[in-house]
Enzyme design. Sequence first.
Site, PDB file in Angstrom:
ATOM      1  N   LYS A  43     -10.448   5.623   6.029  1.00  0.00           N
ATOM      2  CA  LYS A  43      -9.541   6.404   5.187  1.00  0.00           C
ATOM      3  C   LYS A  43      -9.291   5.673   3.872  1.00  0.00           C
ATOM      4  O   LYS A  43      -8.994   4.482   3.875  1.00  0.00           O
ATOM      5  CB  LYS A  43      -8.202   6.634   5.896  1.00  0.00           C
ATOM      6  CG  LYS A  43      -7.163   7.368   5.041  1.00  0.00           C
ATOM      7  CD  LYS A  43      -5.796   7.365   5.711  1.00  0.00           C
ATOM      8  CE  LYS A  43      -4.756   8.032   4.801  1.00  0.00           C
ATOM      9  NZ  LYS A  43      -3.377   7.858   5.331  1.00  0.00           N
ATOM     10  N   GLU A  65       0.825  -1.214   0.000  1.00  0.00           N
ATOM     11  CA  GLU A  65       0.000   0.000   0.000  1.00  0.00           C
ATOM     12  C   GLU A  65       0.855   1.259   0.000  1.00  0.00           C
ATOM     13  O   GLU A  65       0.451   2.303   0.504  1.00  0.00           O
ATOM     14  CB  GLU A  65      -0.965  -0.031   1.183  1.00  0.00           C
ATOM     15  CG  GLU A  65      -1.921  -1.220   1.125  1.00  0.00           C
ATOM     16  CD  GLU A  65      -3.301  -0.921   1.676  1.00  0.00           C
ATOM     17  OE1 GLU A  65      -3.574   0.227   2.024  1.00  0.00           O
ATOM     18  OE2 GLU A  65      -4.106  -1.863   1.745  1.00  0.00           O
ATOM     19  N   HIS A  72      -5.066   2.100   0.422  1.00  0.00           N
ATOM     20  CA  HIS A  72      -4.329   2.992  -0.458  1.00  0.00           C
ATOM     21  C   HIS A  72      -4.120   2.357  -1.825  1.00  0.00           C
ATOM     22  O   HIS A  72      -3.813   1.171  -1.920  1.00  0.00           O
ATOM     23  CB  HIS A  72      -2.953   3.330   0.136  1.00  0.00           C
ATOM     24  CG  HIS A  72      -3.034   4.057   1.438  1.00  0.00           C
ATOM     25  ND1 HIS A  72      -3.452   3.454   2.608  1.00  0.00           N
ATOM     26  CD2 HIS A  72      -2.753   5.346   1.766  1.00  0.00           C
ATOM     27  CE1 HIS A  72      -3.432   4.348   3.590  1.00  0.00           C
ATOM     28  NE2 HIS A  72      -3.023   5.492   3.101  1.00  0.00           N
TER      29      HIS A  72
END
Length: 251
Positions: free
Chosen positions: A170, A86, A143
């Site tokens: 997130k 990530e 991510h």
Amino acid sequence: MRTVRVNGLEIGTGKPKIAVPLVETTIVALVDAAKRACQEPIDMVEWRLDFFDNIHSNAAIIETARKLRQVLDSHPLLVTLRTKGEGGNYQFQLTEYSHIYQELIKSHLVDLIDIEVLRPTTVVLPLVRLAHEEQVKVIMSNHDFCKTPLADVLQARIEQMTDLGADIAKFAVMPRSREDLLTILSTSLHHVDLADGIPLVAIGMGQQGKIIRIGGEIFGSCISFGTVGKASAPGQLAVTELSKIFDVLHE
């Protein structure tokens, strides 16, 4: 959306909170960077543990956390162990990953930890449970440094984070077009309209993604990561610039 309170800082309402990542590799450099950060208009600090030279030493990790805690005073400390898959530096090792976070949680020196949602649930769920028992908040993240997934994929990831017990969700993705920017913004707006939704951090990386970093209050992203020195991801702005922009947008 719901809000999360950490050391008197309420995340999820008002201006996005400014977090500065510390990516230095040694204790001395990290402490110096933390001191510099505290002189700037920041709300919290992220220690990117995956950059740390002594990542395999629990004693060094705890000692560094203790010194950072002394410097930061009431500023919340977020610890992130970002894996290579990530965009980080840490080669994921299941047992070590769990043990590092367990020791940090039990040390009561950190306020938040970042857990990647795509780690095995046998790792994620016990860490979330322990963190909540010890009053540590959990940011759950995902991510993609290559692209921006479709909106339904991003929404599914946020729902997964919520179901696993995250306090804050997130996602950070790489926009390649205006359509990608709209995907990020529409996903954020969809989530912020949910009365019982957890706070969301939505990040667009790279040059195009800068508009996402500064538009958080409008579109519902609760934290923006800025720099005091080194950046931890492409497209981060200096915290002084972020603070000025947020003040203008909040008027």
